[in-house]
Design a protein around this motif. Structure first.
Motif, PDB file in Angstrom:
ATOM      1  N   UNK A  61       0.901  -1.589  -0.098  1.00  0.00           N
ATOM      2  CA  UNK A  61       0.149   0.467  -0.183  1.00  0.00           C
ATOM      3  C   UNK A  61       0.656   1.074   0.094  1.00  0.00           C
ATOM      4  N   UNK A  62       2.144   1.095   0.298  1.00  0.00           N
ATOM      5  CA  UNK A  62       2.969   2.270   0.510  1.00  0.00           C
ATOM      6  C   UNK A  62       3.655   2.282  -0.884  1.00  0.00           C
ATOM      7  N   UNK A  63       4.366   0.986  -1.806  1.00  0.00           N
ATOM      8  CA  UNK A  63       4.861   1.321  -2.747  1.00  0.00           C
ATOM      9  C   UNK A  63       4.394   1.432  -3.902  1.00  0.00           C
ATOM     10  N   UNK A  64       3.222   1.172  -3.842  1.00  0.00           N
ATOM     11  CA  UNK A  64       1.811   1.226  -5.181  1.00  0.00           C
ATOM     12  C   UNK A  64       2.111   2.996  -5.324  1.00  0.00           C
ATOM     13  N   UNK A  65       2.109   3.799  -4.202  1.00  0.00           N
ATOM     14  CA  UNK A  65       2.040   4.945  -4.834  1.00  0.00           C
ATOM     15  C   UNK A  65       2.526   5.787  -5.404  1.00  0.00           C
ATOM     16  N   UNK A  66       4.057   5.507  -4.872  1.00  0.00           N
ATOM     17  CA  UNK A  66       5.054   5.794  -6.552  1.00  0.00           C
ATOM     18  C   UNK A  66       4.625   4.689  -7.701  1.00  0.00           C
ATOM     19  N   UNK A  67       4.188   3.961  -7.712  1.00  0.00           N
ATOM     20  CA  UNK A  67       3.731   3.556  -8.935  1.00  0.00           C
ATOM     21  C   UNK A  67       4.736   2.427  -9.776  1.00  0.00           C
TER      22      UNK A  67
END
Lengths: 158, 91
Positions: free
Chosen positions: B28-34
């Motif tokens: 959920x954190x990593x996906x913010x940077x796509x």
């Protein structure tokens, strides 16, 4: 359901009230142009690893040290140390591969699953509050690996 | 923090013409940077590929990454891996 995003942000903001995550809305995509068994692979970790003979990451920097260190292709566990105080080192001390799976990747080269490993792998110290310099360093890292003929990078956090 | 950094670094490397896959234990954190390819694992900080000495687990995760790299994708793809590690006891 646990909301790790809110919990993590809340914990970080106790130390850095101005902190927020960096958000992008699109993804750069490079598709593989050849089969994996023709590719050169590099490992990239945020585990703060570096050669014992190299300069450690600067843990005194308020926003985090965004630079990276080069790990030679033939590196051994005994050559390395960790400058990263925000995770427990007991696992990596017991087995380098649970963070930096270099021995596994050497096996895949031997088995012909990938063609070769890069002459150099990269290590960052991932505890970064101000990500703008990290983004610049990541582009520099990409160019560095591209210059070595790397096709594929496998990245691990800690 | 490392789960954010790994995604941002993957973006920079990918933009240089290198295909990347990044492991994350906080997707959920990593996906913010796509970043384009995320392997989501259920492990804790300090052991993104599972317990020390568990070569089979390391291989499962790496091979899932190889599979993801060979997929044709035009946007972020997240592969949720079901594996869990038992509590590791140091001798």
């Amino acid at each position: 359901m646990i909301n790790h995003l809110l919990i993590t942000k809340s914990l970080i903001r106790r130390r850095r009230p101005d902190f927020d995550f960096t958000i992008f809305h699109n993804s750069p995509v490079t598709l593989l142009s050849k089969p994996l068994n023709k590719c050169k692979l590099a490992l990239v970790t945020t585990g703060g690893l570096h050669l014992k003979t190299d300069a450690p990451f600067d843990l005194s920097l308020k926003n985090g040290d965004c630079s990276y260190r080069i790990l030679p292709g033939e590196v051994r566990h005994d050559d390395l140390m960790v400058s990263h105080k925000w995770y427990n080192h007991k696992f990596i001390n017991a087995d380098l591969n649970c963070v930096f799976p270099i021995e596994r990747m050497r096996e895949y080269v031997k088995a012909g699953e990938i063609q070769s490993l890069s002459e150099e792998h990269l290590s960052f110290m991932g505890h970064i509050y101000d990500t703008a310099p990290l983004i610049k360093y990541s582009i520099k890292a990409g160019r560095h690996l591209k210059g070595l003929g790397v096709d594929v990078a496998f990245l691990t956090p800690t | 923090m490392c789960n954010q950094s790994v995604g941002l670094i993957a973006r920079g490397i990918e933009a240089s013409g290198i295909s990347t896959v990044c492991v994350s234990f906080r997707k959920e954190i990593t996906r913010l940077s796509r970043p384009p390819r995320i392997l989501s694992v259920n492990f804790s900080a300090g052991k993104p590929l599972g317990n020390p000495g568990d070569g089979n687990m390391q291989r499962k995760i790496i091979e899932a990454g190889f599979s993801l790299l060979q997929n044709t994708t035009t946007d972020m793809t997240i592969l949720d891996l079901p594996y869990k590690s038992s509590k590791f006891r140091f001798l």
